[in-house]
Design a protein around this motif. Sequence first.
Motif, PDB file in Angstrom:
ATOM      1  N   LYS A   1       0.826  -1.203   0.000  1.00  0.00           N
ATOM      2  CA  LYS A   1       0.000   0.000   0.000  1.00  0.00           C
ATOM      3  C   LYS A   1       0.863   1.257   0.000  1.00  0.00           C
TER       4      LYS A   1
ATOM      5  N   GLY B   1      -0.396   1.096   6.388  1.00  0.00           N
ATOM      6  CA  GLY B   1      -1.657   0.699   6.995  1.00  0.00           C
ATOM      7  C   GLY B   1      -1.509   0.397   8.468  1.00  0.00           C
TER       8      GLY B   1
ATOM      9  N   GLY C   1      -4.846  -3.838   4.967  1.00  0.00           N
ATOM     10  CA  GLY C   1      -4.083  -3.832   3.720  1.00  0.00           C
ATOM     11  C   GLY C   1      -4.921  -4.232   2.524  1.00  0.00           C
ATOM     12  N   ASN C   2      -4.254  -4.745   1.493  1.00  0.00           N
ATOM     13  CA  ASN C   2      -4.925  -5.087   0.239  1.00  0.00           C
ATOM     14  C   ASN C   2      -5.459  -6.513   0.206  1.00  0.00           C
TER      15      ASN C   2
ATOM     16  N   TYR D   1     -10.008  -6.578  -0.407  1.00  0.00           N
ATOM     17  CA  TYR D   1      -9.332  -5.301  -0.588  1.00  0.00           C
ATOM     18  C   TYR D   1      -9.456  -4.379   0.631  1.00  0.00           C
TER      19      TYR D   1
END
Length: 396
Positions: free
Chosen positions: A309, A313, A334-335, A380
């Motif tokens: 990211k 985060g 996070g992702n 996500y």
Amino acid sequence: MSNAKKMLKELITSNLYTRYSNILSLSDIPLFLIDINGDILFEFIPSPNFCTRICQENVDQVCHDYKCRLNADSDNRFVCKYGLENILLPIIVNDETIGYLAGLQVYLKENEYKRYMIDIQSFNEDKFSKLEHVAKSISSLKTVESNKIKVHEQLCGQITKDISIDLSQRVNNSYSDVERLSIEKEILEKKIIDLEAKNMSLVVNPHFLFNTLNCIARIAYFENSHTTEELIYCLSDLLRYNLRQEYQLHTIGAEIDNIEKYLYIQKVRFKNRLEYEIDVPESLKFYRIPNMVIQPILENAIIHGITPKRDGGKIRICAQKNGNEIIISIIDNGNGFSKDVLQKIQHSENKSGLGFKSTDKRLKQQYGNQYGLKIVKSDYSGSTVAIIIPTKPIER
């Protein structure tokens, strides 16, 4: 070279950041990988908001000043129209440029005055709802001394050269990448087996290691390198904790104390890109758990959730009692895990399963198949991994 972009993307998926993390820790100046069309493929160190949100027409592409220099015989260093220093280092494979390593995006001290010459009113208010956001992004641009830029350029040059050589070897098949990885994997697995069996060199004389680390820490103290001193002491405590084998189980409290030292080291590394919170009730800290079961899950959250990211985060560790179970949750914003990573985590039976499979196996061996690790969520918006253990009586 028609498959140039594919080659670069394959390079990115091969733990590109981890490979150069030690070198990148020496600098906090922006650095990113782009293809010959200006598409941003990977960010090692994020660009400033002014460049990404103000200058770039598309967040996934470099600005016009970069684009006009792509595929052109120009200098590797240039100054953009706003006075920022930039680099553009070509990645060359078989005498053909297939991409670039780019970055800097900082002011030299002698050119810092140029930031005050930027006409904020010239920016389109339709695109930027509040011009004070533009002013704020300009004020946050970094100013560095020329010697620091030279160091960063040298680091970037080394990374560019290494990537070019790596890709050239893949193209020319002079050294099969699969063969190289297979050899490295075999060597690493042998080392891991040795370490797991007896902790080899550390067990021979662990006092030597800790005394040496403490000696280095004292030198750092006398040189007023207090952050380095604290990091060394934390590392020493982490190693000492990992070597404690007189008990099969440690208290949750001891595990959390160890995790706090690990997070301190990561916080120094990532700075404001990593925030964390630990919420474990005191009433649960006396229950026992195998040592080093939280750390590999936490490491996965940092590597696969926070690191990719742009702005980093937050990670949260919390615990609760639910009937006859204790649930320790590692939560990140996070992702989420990619499909490939999820597949490795859930199905890999070897020791390269990101520490997840082996940790789950340890917990099941200790408590039974109904306990262990569970991926509660991964998308996500972030990931949540739960460690589930029974509320067994405290061992005295």
